[in-house]
Write a protein that holds these residues in place. Structure first.
Motif, PDB file in Angstrom:
ATOM      1  N   HIS A 141       0.857  -1.182   0.000  1.00  0.00           N
ATOM      2  CA  HIS A 141       0.000   0.000   0.000  1.00  0.00           C
ATOM      3  C   HIS A 141       0.896   1.236   0.000  1.00  0.00           C
ATOM      4  O   HIS A 141       1.935   1.264   0.674  1.00  0.00           O
ATOM      5  CB  HIS A 141      -0.864   0.062   1.258  1.00  0.00           C
ATOM      6  CG  HIS A 141      -1.880  -1.026   1.372  1.00  0.00           C
ATOM      7  ND1 HIS A 141      -2.768  -1.090   2.434  1.00  0.00           N
ATOM      8  CD2 HIS A 141      -2.169  -2.085   0.571  1.00  0.00           C
ATOM      9  CE1 HIS A 141      -3.550  -2.148   2.275  1.00  0.00           C
ATOM     10  NE2 HIS A 141      -3.200  -2.774   1.171  1.00  0.00           N
TER      11      HIS A 141
ATOM     12  N   TYR B 273      -1.737   0.964  -4.619  1.00  0.00           N
ATOM     13  CA  TYR B 273      -1.318  -0.354  -4.153  1.00  0.00           C
ATOM     14  C   TYR B 273      -0.606  -1.053  -5.296  1.00  0.00           C
ATOM     15  O   TYR B 273      -0.700  -0.632  -6.462  1.00  0.00           O
ATOM     16  CB  TYR B 273      -2.517  -1.176  -3.666  1.00  0.00           C
ATOM     17  CG  TYR B 273      -3.562  -1.496  -4.716  1.00  0.00           C
ATOM     18  CD1 TYR B 273      -3.607  -2.749  -5.327  1.00  0.00           C
ATOM     19  CD2 TYR B 273      -4.504  -0.555  -5.107  1.00  0.00           C
ATOM     20  CE1 TYR B 273      -4.565  -3.057  -6.283  1.00  0.00           C
ATOM     21  CE2 TYR B 273      -5.465  -0.843  -6.056  1.00  0.00           C
ATOM     22  CZ  TYR B 273      -5.495  -2.092  -6.641  1.00  0.00           C
ATOM     23  OH  TYR B 273      -6.447  -2.383  -7.598  1.00  0.00           O
TER      24      TYR B 273
ATOM     25  N   THR C 161       8.842  -2.133   4.757  1.00  0.00           N
ATOM     26  CA  THR C 161       8.625  -0.920   3.970  1.00  0.00           C
ATOM     27  C   THR C 161       9.660  -0.838   2.850  1.00  0.00           C
ATOM     28  O   THR C 161      10.691  -1.527   2.879  1.00  0.00           O
ATOM     29  CB  THR C 161       8.722   0.340   4.840  1.00  0.00           C
ATOM     30  OG1 THR C 161      10.037   0.405   5.411  1.00  0.00           O
ATOM     31  CG2 THR C 161       7.671   0.335   5.948  1.00  0.00           C
TER      32      THR C 161
ATOM     33  N   ARG D 115       4.226   0.301   2.259  1.00  0.00           N
ATOM     34  CA  ARG D 115       4.290  -0.744   3.271  1.00  0.00           C
ATOM     35  C   ARG D 115       3.765  -2.040   2.664  1.00  0.00           C
ATOM     36  O   ARG D 115       2.733  -2.044   1.995  1.00  0.00           O
ATOM     37  CB  ARG D 115       3.478  -0.396   4.504  1.00  0.00           C
ATOM     38  CG  ARG D 115       3.591  -1.468   5.612  1.00  0.00           C
ATOM     39  CD  ARG D 115       2.874  -1.056   6.884  1.00  0.00           C
ATOM     40  NE  ARG D 115       3.401   0.174   7.439  1.00  0.00           N
ATOM     41  CZ  ARG D 115       4.510   0.249   8.147  1.00  0.00           C
ATOM     42  NH1 ARG D 115       5.235  -0.841   8.395  1.00  0.00           N
ATOM     43  NH2 ARG D 115       4.926   1.414   8.626  1.00  0.00           N
TER      44      ARG D 115
ATOM     45  N   LEU E 135       2.097   4.796   1.212  1.00  0.00           N
ATOM     46  CA  LEU E 135       2.055   5.522   2.488  1.00  0.00           C
ATOM     47  C   LEU E 135       2.119   7.033   2.286  1.00  0.00           C
ATOM     48  O   LEU E 135       1.276   7.776   2.781  1.00  0.00           O
ATOM     49  CB  LEU E 135       3.208   5.079   3.388  1.00  0.00           C
ATOM     50  CG  LEU E 135       3.148   3.656   3.941  1.00  0.00           C
ATOM     51  CD1 LEU E 135       4.408   3.362   4.761  1.00  0.00           C
ATOM     52  CD2 LEU E 135       1.908   3.454   4.801  1.00  0.00           C
ATOM     53  N   CYS E 136       3.138   7.491   1.562  1.00  0.00           N
ATOM     54  CA  CYS E 136       3.286   8.924   1.330  1.00  0.00           C
ATOM     55  C   CYS E 136       4.242   9.144   0.157  1.00  0.00           C
ATOM     56  O   CYS E 136       5.057   8.280  -0.164  1.00  0.00           O
ATOM     57  CB  CYS E 136       3.806   9.642   2.579  1.00  0.00           C
ATOM     58  SG  CYS E 136       5.443   9.088   3.110  1.00  0.00           S
TER      59      CYS E 136
ATOM     60  N   ARG F  53      -2.175   7.092  -0.480  1.00  0.00           N
ATOM     61  CA  ARG F  53      -2.873   5.990   0.178  1.00  0.00           C
ATOM     62  C   ARG F  53      -3.950   5.350  -0.698  1.00  0.00           C
ATOM     63  O   ARG F  53      -4.591   4.387  -0.282  1.00  0.00           O
ATOM     64  CB  ARG F  53      -3.450   6.453   1.514  1.00  0.00           C
ATOM     65  CG  ARG F  53      -2.348   6.764   2.527  1.00  0.00           C
ATOM     66  CD  ARG F  53      -2.880   7.058   3.916  1.00  0.00           C
ATOM     67  NE  ARG F  53      -1.781   7.313   4.843  1.00  0.00           N
ATOM     68  CZ  ARG F  53      -1.130   6.374   5.523  1.00  0.00           C
ATOM     69  NH1 ARG F  53      -1.489   5.097   5.391  1.00  0.00           N
ATOM     70  NH2 ARG F  53      -0.142   6.686   6.345  1.00  0.00           N
ATOM     71  N   THR F  54      -4.165   5.874  -1.882  1.00  0.00           N
ATOM     72  CA  THR F  54      -5.071   5.206  -2.825  1.00  0.00           C
ATOM     73  C   THR F  54      -4.331   4.215  -3.710  1.00  0.00           C
ATOM     74  O   THR F  54      -4.965   3.494  -4.479  1.00  0.00           O
ATOM     75  CB  THR F  54      -5.778   6.233  -3.722  1.00  0.00           C
ATOM     76  OG1 THR F  54      -4.802   6.851  -4.597  1.00  0.00           O
ATOM     77  CG2 THR F  54      -6.490   7.280  -2.901  1.00  0.00           C
TER      78      THR F  54
END
Length: 388
Positions: free
Chosen positions: A83, A159, A139, A96, A85-86, A156-157
């Motif tokens: 996913h 993946y 990470t 992560r 993170l930033c 965060r959208t």
């Protein structure tokens, strides 16, 4: 495998998926089921329930007084992945990892990145940190390939997972893909449902349920959430959970040698009575074309079912390069244990489909699976009675 089934299988294998990001898999499954007039709905956890149109119909099926067991087929729609993170810069994303992964030769490995809208990008891993046990990625940073056009998606959208020459390709009867675990099991449930409802439209409730779960790779989260709903509690008929998995190949469970009657997983053995039914079905349906083994390369949702007091059995398709780790190597694997495409065999998948269909046949064996064995044992006793 006919052309229709092959097209469905490859379409599912192409879909991006990661724990808690199964939306593209769900979209394909819902479209296929709608076209085939197979009822389905989503439970409150977001799992896809196949074979019933609503919770009320689900409960009617469970509460029906019937000696015929309700077969609850389970497979998960996610595969290990990351996913966002930033953003660290315009083209560097911190991520992560969720689930298992290779732990060697990771820097520079290719990855795909997807958004909720199924827009895709490519990138490479860098600055990889492993979890404390050193068994999986914790990470990492992803360097996005090429220039990004337009506004940057919210981190965060996003993946993703490991990327290879293509999402799926064939070499003979082997299928190589970014993620066979457990989209092959999802395919088997969808195809079984389509076959059942094509032949039984307008009939009474069929003793079949499919539960396509979310986030299995981080600890059976979708399955646990469904069992916690209590919908299978207080059943008035027998219930047997059938885990359909794509499990790491092991000695005695080889790719191409047939589907595996899974005697247990890393955590537990499975229900002896229903396992005897499955074993007998496999001997009759696939003589000398199936395998039997405790598949202890990992745990599966049959363990979660067992923990909730539900009898469980399992069928597995042997999987090469489990969780994209190059145990068996092959194309697009640059070093032993490096990231690699998973692979499965079409004959094993066809065998799984045959066992699923055979499991849906009614019969007295479900109620007295050990009766033939008792008959044989009593005969043996009579033969040696005089020597006692």
């Amino acid at each position: 495998m006919n052309a229709r089934r092959h097209a469905l299988l490859t379409e599912l294998l192409r879909q991006p998926s990661a724990p808690f990001h199964e939306e593209q898999v769900i979209a394909v499954v819902e479209r296929q089921l709608t076209e085939a007039c197979v009822p389905f709905f989503r439970d409150p956890v977001g799992n896809l329930i196949v074979g019933c149109a609503s919770r009320a119909q689900y409960r009617r099926l469970v509460l029906e007084k019937n000696p015929e067991p309700l077969r609850v087929f389970m497979a998960h729609m996610d595969h290990p992945g990351f996913h966002g993170l930033c953003w660290l810069s315009r083209t560097r994303l911190k991520v992560r990892w969720h689930g298992g992964s290779p732990v060697r030769h990771l820097s520079g490995s290719r990855v795909w990145i997807a958004t909720h809208e199924n827009e895709k990008m490519e990138g490479k891993l860098a600055r990889v940190r492993l979890i404390k046990s050193k068994r999986a990625i914790d990470t990492a940073e992803v360097q996005i390939a090429g220039a990004m056009k337009g506004p940057r998606p919210a981190a965060r959208t996003l993946y993703g997972g490991f990327d290879f020459r293509a999402p799926v390709w064939c070499s003979g009867k082997r299928i190589y893909t970014k993620a066979a675990d457990d989209l092959v099991g999802v395919f088997a449930i969808v195809d079984t449902a389509m076959d059942l409802f094509a032949n039984r439209r307008g009939a009474n409730l069929t003793p079949f349920l499919g539960i396509l779960t979310r986030a299995e790779e981080v600890g059976f989260i979708g399955a646990i959430g469904h069992f916690e709903l209590g919908w299978l509690s207080n059943a008035r008929r027998p219930v047997v959970c059938v885990s359909l998995e794509t499990s790491r190949t092991l000695p005695g469970a080889l790719v191409g040698a047939g589907p595996v009657v899974r005697l247990g997983d890393r955590r537990t053995t499975f229900h002896p009575d229903y396992l005897e039914v499955l074993s007998d079905i496999a001997h009759k349906t696939l003589p000398k074309k199936h395998q039997r083994r405790i598949m202890d390369g990992g745990s599966c949702e049959a363990t979660a079912a067992t923990a909730y007091g539900l009898p469980a059995i399992g069928i597995s398709v042997p999987l090469g390069n489990y969780h994209n780790e190059g145990f068996e190597g092959g194309p697009d694997c640059r070093a032993p244990r490096a990231p690699a495409p998973e692979f499965v065999h079409l004959d094993d998948i066809d065998g799984m489909l045959m066992l699923c269909r055979a499991l849906m046949r009614a019969g007295p064996a479900w109620r007295e699976p050990w009766k033939p064995s008792r008959r044989m044992l009593r005969k043996r006793l009579r033969e040696y009675q005089g020597l006692l």
